[in-house]
Design an enzyme around this catalytic site. Sequence first.
Site, PDB file in Angstrom:
ATOM      1  N   SER A   7       0.846  -1.193   0.000  1.00  0.00           N
ATOM      2  CA  SER A   7       0.000   0.000   0.000  1.00  0.00           C
ATOM      3  C   SER A   7       0.875   1.235   0.000  1.00  0.00           C
ATOM      4  O   SER A   7       1.670   1.450   0.930  1.00  0.00           O
ATOM      5  CB  SER A   7      -0.894   0.001   1.241  1.00  0.00           C
ATOM      6  OG  SER A   7      -1.352   1.313   1.477  1.00  0.00           O
ATOM      7  N   HIS A  32      -1.387  -1.318  -4.133  1.00  0.00           N
ATOM      8  CA  HIS A  32      -2.636  -0.961  -3.446  1.00  0.00           C
ATOM      9  C   HIS A  32      -2.680   0.558  -3.247  1.00  0.00           C
ATOM     10  O   HIS A  32      -1.762   1.149  -2.673  1.00  0.00           O
ATOM     11  CB  HIS A  32      -2.674  -1.695  -2.110  1.00  0.00           C
ATOM     12  CG  HIS A  32      -3.948  -1.548  -1.337  1.00  0.00           C
ATOM     13  ND1 HIS A  32      -5.057  -2.337  -1.560  1.00  0.00           N
ATOM     14  CD2 HIS A  32      -4.276  -0.723  -0.322  1.00  0.00           C
ATOM     15  CE1 HIS A  32      -6.024  -1.992  -0.709  1.00  0.00           C
ATOM     16  NE2 HIS A  32      -5.581  -1.004   0.055  1.00  0.00           N
ATOM     17  N   ASP A  34      -4.837   3.645  -1.692  1.00  0.00           N
ATOM     18  CA  ASP A  34      -5.887   3.982  -0.720  1.00  0.00           C
ATOM     19  C   ASP A  34      -6.436   5.378  -0.978  1.00  0.00           C
ATOM     20  O   ASP A  34      -5.751   6.380  -0.743  1.00  0.00           O
ATOM     21  CB  ASP A  34      -5.320   3.905   0.702  1.00  0.00           C
ATOM     22  CG  ASP A  34      -5.057   2.478   1.131  1.00  0.00           C
ATOM     23  OD1 ASP A  34      -6.002   1.675   1.117  1.00  0.00           O
ATOM     24  OD2 ASP A  34      -3.897   2.169   1.471  1.00  0.00           O
ATOM     25  N   MET A  36      -9.052   8.218   0.027  1.00  0.00           N
ATOM     26  CA  MET A  36      -9.861   8.633   1.189  1.00  0.00           C
ATOM     27  C   MET A  36     -10.408  10.035   0.968  1.00  0.00           C
ATOM     28  O   MET A  36      -9.694  10.900   0.452  1.00  0.00           O
ATOM     29  CB  MET A  36      -9.013   8.613   2.458  1.00  0.00           C
ATOM     30  CG  MET A  36      -8.332   7.278   2.711  1.00  0.00           C
ATOM     31  SD  MET A  36      -7.492   7.247   4.296  1.00  0.00           S
ATOM     32  CE  MET A  36      -6.628   5.674   4.187  1.00  0.00           C
ATOM     33  N   HIS A  65      -8.496   1.019  -3.550  1.00  0.00           N
ATOM     34  CA  HIS A  65      -9.380   0.824  -2.397  1.00  0.00           C
ATOM     35  C   HIS A  65     -10.049   2.164  -2.099  1.00  0.00           C
ATOM     36  O   HIS A  65      -9.414   3.083  -1.580  1.00  0.00           O
ATOM     37  CB  HIS A  65      -8.509   0.341  -1.216  1.00  0.00           C
ATOM     38  CG  HIS A  65      -9.240   0.157   0.069  1.00  0.00           C
ATOM     39  ND1 HIS A  65      -8.589  -0.051   1.268  1.00  0.00           N
ATOM     40  CD2 HIS A  65     -10.563   0.126   0.373  1.00  0.00           C
ATOM     41  CE1 HIS A  65      -9.480  -0.180   2.241  1.00  0.00           C
ATOM     42  NE2 HIS A  65     -10.688  -0.066   1.734  1.00  0.00           N
ATOM     43  N   MET A  67     -12.186   4.523  -0.103  1.00  0.00           N
ATOM     44  CA  MET A  67     -12.800   4.810   1.195  1.00  0.00           C
ATOM     45  C   MET A  67     -13.483   6.167   1.056  1.00  0.00           C
ATOM     46  O   MET A  67     -13.046   7.175   1.629  1.00  0.00           O
ATOM     47  CB  MET A  67     -11.722   4.797   2.289  1.00  0.00           C
ATOM     48  CG  MET A  67     -11.292   3.372   2.634  1.00  0.00           C
ATOM     49  SD  MET A  67      -9.680   3.276   3.423  1.00  0.00           S
ATOM     50  CE  MET A  67      -8.619   3.279   1.986  1.00  0.00           C
ATOM     51  N   MET A 136     -11.301  -5.620   6.215  1.00  0.00           N
ATOM     52  CA  MET A 136     -10.489  -4.642   6.936  1.00  0.00           C
ATOM     53  C   MET A 136     -10.115  -5.226   8.292  1.00  0.00           C
ATOM     54  O   MET A 136     -10.989  -5.650   9.054  1.00  0.00           O
ATOM     55  CB  MET A 136     -11.259  -3.339   7.163  1.00  0.00           C
ATOM     56  CG  MET A 136     -11.437  -2.435   5.956  1.00  0.00           C
ATOM     57  SD  MET A 136      -9.931  -1.924   5.086  1.00  0.00           S
ATOM     58  CE  MET A 136      -8.959  -1.156   6.381  1.00  0.00           C
ATOM     59  N   PHE A 142      -6.150   5.137   8.232  1.00  0.00           N
ATOM     60  CA  PHE A 142      -4.731   5.425   8.480  1.00  0.00           C
ATOM     61  C   PHE A 142      -3.900   4.153   8.340  1.00  0.00           C
ATOM     62  O   PHE A 142      -4.385   3.063   8.645  1.00  0.00           O
ATOM     63  CB  PHE A 142      -4.539   5.985   9.899  1.00  0.00           C
ATOM     64  CG  PHE A 142      -5.336   7.243  10.120  1.00  0.00           C
ATOM     65  CD1 PHE A 142      -4.833   8.476   9.719  1.00  0.00           C
ATOM     66  CD2 PHE A 142      -6.606   7.186  10.673  1.00  0.00           C
ATOM     67  CE1 PHE A 142      -5.580   9.637   9.885  1.00  0.00           C
ATOM     68  CE2 PHE A 142      -7.362   8.335  10.848  1.00  0.00           C
ATOM     69  CZ  PHE A 142      -6.853   9.565  10.450  1.00  0.00           C
ATOM     70  N   ASP A 174      -6.530  -6.315   4.828  1.00  0.00           N
ATOM     71  CA  ASP A 174      -5.934  -4.980   4.782  1.00  0.00           C
ATOM     72  C   ASP A 174      -5.913  -4.345   6.172  1.00  0.00           C
ATOM     73  O   ASP A 174      -6.965  -4.105   6.776  1.00  0.00           O
ATOM     74  CB  ASP A 174      -6.753  -4.116   3.811  1.00  0.00           C
ATOM     75  CG  ASP A 174      -6.115  -2.758   3.553  1.00  0.00           C
ATOM     76  OD1 ASP A 174      -5.008  -2.502   4.066  1.00  0.00           O
ATOM     77  OD2 ASP A 174      -6.736  -1.948   2.836  1.00  0.00           O
ATOM     78  N   GLY A 175      -4.698  -4.076   6.662  1.00  0.00           N
ATOM     79  CA  GLY A 175      -4.541  -3.354   7.918  1.00  0.00           C
ATOM     80  C   GLY A 175      -3.731  -4.121   8.939  1.00  0.00           C
ATOM     81  O   GLY A 175      -4.143  -5.201   9.363  1.00  0.00           O
TER      82      GLY A 175
HETATM   83  O1  LIG Z   1      -6.777   0.805   3.782  1.00  0.00           O
HETATM   84  C1  LIG Z   1      -5.882   1.137   4.523  1.00  0.00           C
HETATM   85  C2  LIG Z   1      -6.144   2.029   5.701  1.00  0.00           C
HETATM   86  O2  LIG Z   1      -7.451   2.410   5.710  1.00  0.00           O
HETATM   87  C3  LIG Z   1      -4.461   0.708   4.223  1.00  0.00           C
HETATM   88  O3  LIG Z   1      -4.461  -0.073   3.038  1.00  0.00           O
HETATM   89  C4  LIG Z   1      -3.829  -0.087   5.348  1.00  0.00           C
HETATM   90  O4  LIG Z   1      -3.997   0.497   6.563  1.00  0.00           O
HETATM   91  C5  LIG Z   1      -2.375  -0.362   5.052  1.00  0.00           C
HETATM   92  O5  LIG Z   1      -1.528   0.170   5.995  1.00  0.00           O
HETATM   93  P1  LIG Z   1      -0.774  -0.711   7.106  1.00  0.00           P
HETATM   94  O6  LIG Z   1      -0.259  -1.947   6.413  1.00  0.00           O
HETATM   95  O7  LIG Z   1       0.299   0.188   7.574  1.00  0.00           O
HETATM   96  O8  LIG Z   1      -1.784  -1.063   8.163  1.00  0.00           O
HETATM   97 FE   LIG Z   2      -6.407  -0.185   1.868  1.00  0.00          FE
END
Ligand SMILES: O=C(CO)[C@H](O)[C@H](O)COP(=O)(O)O
Ligand SMILES: [Fe+2]
Length: 218
Positions: A7, A32, A34, A36, A65, A67, A136, A142, A174-175
């Site tokens: 990402s 990826h 993101d 937002m 992605h 958001m 998620m 973030f 993801d996350g």
């Molecule tokens: O969608 C996301 C946040 O909303 C990001 O893709 C995700 O958080 C990636 O960051 P990390 O790997 O540092 O958690």
């Molecule tokens: Fe993401």
Amino acid sequence: MPLIAPSILSADFARLADQVRAAEAAGADWIHVDVMDGCFVPNITMGFVVVEALRPVTRLPLDVHLMIVEPERYVERFVAAGADLVTVHVEATPHVHRTLQLIRSAGAKAGLAVNPATPLDWFEDVLGELDLALLMSVNPGFGGQRFIPRSLERLERLSALRERLNPEVRIEVDGGVGPANAAELVRRGADVLVAGSAVFGGGAVAENLRALRDAAQA
Ligand SMILES: O=C(CO)[C@H](O)[C@H](O)COP(=O)(O)O
Ligand SMILES: [Fe+2]
């Protein structure tokens, strides 16, 4: 073999093209992106112009992605900008089914994402319209957040649902993904691992990616 989707949220934006090239050279599978809007999530990142700018930089699929609220208003523009996969949030639109159809008819693969507290039942009636189910494992908004442990159990349930209704669908987590949990995620059914801070958060991109790949394949 799991796919790895770095990402760029955690990349150095002043050197974005170089960072994407480094990820591609190091064997990343997707990039990826993101997006937002400051409304669906309390953060604002990037839009069409960044997707457009990255398109000629890499041959890797751009995994966008979204958001953003009412993503149906923008999915076609993201596909036109060069997105190969477009994922929308189930919480962000009253028109999930229509939006997935819109993505596919625009020529991209369609993804649907759920936040950590959203029931997985949402997937049941649309798995036939889906290429990607995004789970998620942090609250969106973030990078660099801690993985929510309950996501493991959710992943297993989503994986069972997928096996039953449409085995073609890929599951993306993801996350908070990194070498410490990658193997466990793959074992529980993840096909695509998104990693931002684990890849771009410090140190060499190639080494970070190798560590993640080795862990995921262990
Ligand atoms: O969608 C996301 C946040 O909303 C990001 O893709 C995700 O958080 C990636 O960051 P990390 O790997 O540092 O958690
Ligand atoms: Fe993401």
